[in-house]
Write a protein that holds these residues in place. Sequence first.
Motif, PDB file in Angstrom:
ATOM      1  N   ARG A  40     -47.359  19.183  -4.306  1.00  0.00           N
ATOM      2  CA  ARG A  40     -46.938  20.506  -3.871  1.00  0.00           C
ATOM      3  C   ARG A  40     -48.001  21.173  -3.009  1.00  0.00           C
ATOM      4  O   ARG A  40     -47.713  22.029  -2.188  1.00  0.00           O
ATOM      5  CB  ARG A  40     -46.665  21.373  -5.108  1.00  0.00           C
ATOM      6  CG  ARG A  40     -45.593  22.384  -4.888  1.00  0.00           C
ATOM      7  CD  ARG A  40     -45.235  23.066  -6.181  1.00  0.00           C
ATOM      8  NE  ARG A  40     -46.217  24.012  -6.660  1.00  0.00           N
ATOM      9  CZ  ARG A  40     -46.409  25.228  -6.152  1.00  0.00           C
ATOM     10  NH1 ARG A  40     -45.701  25.613  -5.140  1.00  0.00           N
ATOM     11  NH2 ARG A  40     -47.298  26.031  -6.645  1.00  0.00           N
ATOM     12  N   CYS A  41     -49.243  20.789  -3.215  1.00  0.00           N
ATOM     13  CA  CYS A  41     -50.354  21.401  -2.487  1.00  0.00           C
ATOM     14  C   CYS A  41     -50.859  20.438  -1.418  1.00  0.00           C
ATOM     15  O   CYS A  41     -50.812  19.231  -1.598  1.00  0.00           O
ATOM     16  CB  CYS A  41     -51.490  21.720  -3.444  1.00  0.00           C
ATOM     17  SG  CYS A  41     -51.006  22.913  -4.674  1.00  0.00           S
ATOM     18  N   GLU A  43     -53.431  18.232   0.778  1.00  0.00           N
ATOM     19  CA  GLU A  43     -54.621  17.484   0.420  1.00  0.00           C
ATOM     20  C   GLU A  43     -55.826  18.141   1.096  1.00  0.00           C
ATOM     21  O   GLU A  43     -55.753  18.564   2.239  1.00  0.00           O
ATOM     22  CB  GLU A  43     -54.470  16.038   0.889  1.00  0.00           C
ATOM     23  CG  GLU A  43     -55.465  15.111   0.259  1.00  0.00           C
ATOM     24  CD  GLU A  43     -55.106  13.670   0.519  1.00  0.00           C
ATOM     25  OE1 GLU A  43     -55.996  12.927   0.971  1.00  0.00           O
ATOM     26  OE2 GLU A  43     -53.943  13.303   0.285  1.00  0.00           O
ATOM     27  N   VAL A  50     -59.466  22.807  -2.967  1.00  0.00           N
ATOM     28  CA  VAL A  50     -58.074  23.249  -2.943  1.00  0.00           C
ATOM     29  C   VAL A  50     -57.695  23.675  -4.355  1.00  0.00           C
ATOM     30  O   VAL A  50     -57.834  22.911  -5.308  1.00  0.00           O
ATOM     31  CB  VAL A  50     -57.129  22.125  -2.465  1.00  0.00           C
ATOM     32  CG1 VAL A  50     -55.683  22.589  -2.511  1.00  0.00           C
ATOM     33  CG2 VAL A  50     -57.509  21.689  -1.070  1.00  0.00           C
ATOM     34  N   CYS A  52     -54.541  25.024  -6.575  1.00  0.00           N
ATOM     35  CA  CYS A  52     -53.087  25.048  -6.475  1.00  0.00           C
ATOM     36  C   CYS A  52     -52.495  25.383  -7.837  1.00  0.00           C
ATOM     37  O   CYS A  52     -52.854  24.780  -8.845  1.00  0.00           O
ATOM     38  CB  CYS A  52     -52.592  23.685  -6.005  1.00  0.00           C
ATOM     39  SG  CYS A  52     -50.835  23.674  -5.677  1.00  0.00           S
ATOM     40  N   ALA A  53     -51.597  26.339  -7.875  1.00  0.00           N
ATOM     41  CA  ALA A  53     -50.941  26.732  -9.114  1.00  0.00           C
ATOM     42  C   ALA A  53     -49.679  25.907  -9.309  1.00  0.00           C
ATOM     43  O   ALA A  53     -49.121  25.369  -8.359  1.00  0.00           O
ATOM     44  CB  ALA A  53     -50.585  28.214  -9.057  1.00  0.00           C
ATOM     45  N   ASP A  55     -45.696  25.101  -9.931  1.00  0.00           N
ATOM     46  CA  ASP A  55     -44.511  25.645  -9.286  1.00  0.00           C
ATOM     47  C   ASP A  55     -43.897  26.723 -10.182  1.00  0.00           C
ATOM     48  O   ASP A  55     -43.461  26.423 -11.296  1.00  0.00           O
ATOM     49  CB  ASP A  55     -43.503  24.526  -9.034  1.00  0.00           C
ATOM     50  CG  ASP A  55     -42.288  24.997  -8.270  1.00  0.00           C
ATOM     51  OD1 ASP A  55     -42.266  26.161  -7.816  1.00  0.00           O
ATOM     52  OD2 ASP A  55     -41.349  24.191  -8.117  1.00  0.00           O
TER      53      ASP A  55
END
Length: 113
Positions: A40-41, A43, A50, A52-53, A55
């Motif tokens: 989802r995030c 690279e 990075v 990323c939470a 979804d």
Amino acid sequence: MPALDASPAALSASEQSLDAFDLRQMRSSSGANYSVISPRCPEGRPGEIVVCAPDPEKERLRPLPEGYDVPQGPPRLEMKLDETTAADVHLQAEVFPNGTTSNRVMVGVKKKF
């Protein structure tokens, strides 16, 4: 010296193969279908962190469909023990004059005679 501080030449063959392990390259001989799920995030580039939470749509509760019968009040569990005896568990709330609410779990036994 810890393995993280060692140069790539100093690593053993097994340590190098673990670094090169990639699930995308895995093939199954047993017939199982392994597929790669796109992340989802994006690279990260070298030197970039990075964050990323998860979804938020994955765990979201949807509204109930039209015509769904919503029970009024808390649920009540009742079980017949024999021909004349039944036991039940139910929730009860009592509001006192000072505004305090007492929430209770009640267990009852009913006997016909």
